[in-house]
Design an enzyme around this catalytic site. Sequence first.
Site, short mmCIF file in Angstrom:
data_model
loop_
_atom_site.label_atom_id
_atom_site.label_comp_id
_atom_site.label_asym_id
_atom_site.label_seq_id
_atom_site.Cartn_x
_atom_site.Cartn_y
_atom_site.Cartn_z
N SER A 49 1.16 -1.32 0.22
CA SER A 49 0.04 0.20 0.20
C SER A 49 0.71 1.21 0.40
O SER A 49 1.54 1.12 0.64
CB SER A 49 -1.15 0.05 1.27
OG SER A 49 -1.29 0.88 0.90
N TYR A 109 -1.83 -0.04 10.40
CA TYR A 109 -1.88 -0.95 8.85
C TYR A 109 -1.13 -0.33 8.21
O TYR A 109 0.06 -1.30 7.28
CB TYR A 109 -3.03 -0.60 8.58
CG TYR A 109 -2.92 -0.74 7.25
CD1 TYR A 109 -4.04 -2.36 6.52
CD2 TYR A 109 -3.23 0.23 5.89
CE1 TYR A 109 -4.31 -2.36 5.48
CE2 TYR A 109 -3.62 -0.64 4.54
CZ TYR A 109 -3.75 -1.65 4.24
OH TYR A 109 -3.97 -1.63 3.43
#
Length: 243
Positions: free
Chosen positions: A141, A155
């Site tokens: 990501s 995250y």
Amino acid sequence: MQHHPVTVVTGGSRGIGAAVSARLAEDGHDVVIGYRSNAGAAEEAAAAVRAAGRRCVTVEVDTADETDVDRLFDAAAGLGPVTGLVNNAGVSGPVGTLADADAEGMRRALEVNVLGYLLCARRAVRDMKANGGGAIVNVSSAAATLGAPGEYVHYAAAKGAVDTMTVGLSKEVAGDGIRVNAVAPGVIWTEFHADPERPAKLAAGIPLGRSGQPSEIAAAVAWLLSDEASYATGTVLRVAGGR
């Protein structure tokens, strides 16, 4: 008899995973879809693979459980030697500031997003060594470098770990004919977001002026798995609209 590539896609039932599964089928892959709980969505994704003329099996799996991971890859072996893995299964965990995050939610996110990737890659490497090589693509990501402040720092930290794992493992298995790369998506229109309108709200802050489509990530994944990417390993390909 000609063998088609056999690729395992974790989290393959929805969003980016479903788009990857469909794109790989178009490119001639037989696909094994790992999914967590939504059997209906997994069957829809499998139908798209079969519509492209390729074989597909679906396997319910918790990627953070090594017994489940072994079951997933054992099922994949039924289609032929596994040549590809797309590590995509992930959860965001708690959304908000780190100060407000609950420990159990963060623990589960780290288990799926880091340990799950490691366990799937470990089994894939074992199989690919025996099968003469292959390719792994980890879905990371853009949060790994942006940090996701106010949303999910844990995250982002997990995805930073994924990037590091990609680099390290690529060097470890290069001599075995296994390539390991990652794709780092930016904001993509999927059901991943707690707020369904988040991709629209963030569009103004993205240089290209919009959030991305799952198919745009799938194209990058497909390239990294293909022979055209034969000299690419240890790379993190950012597909994030300029963020």
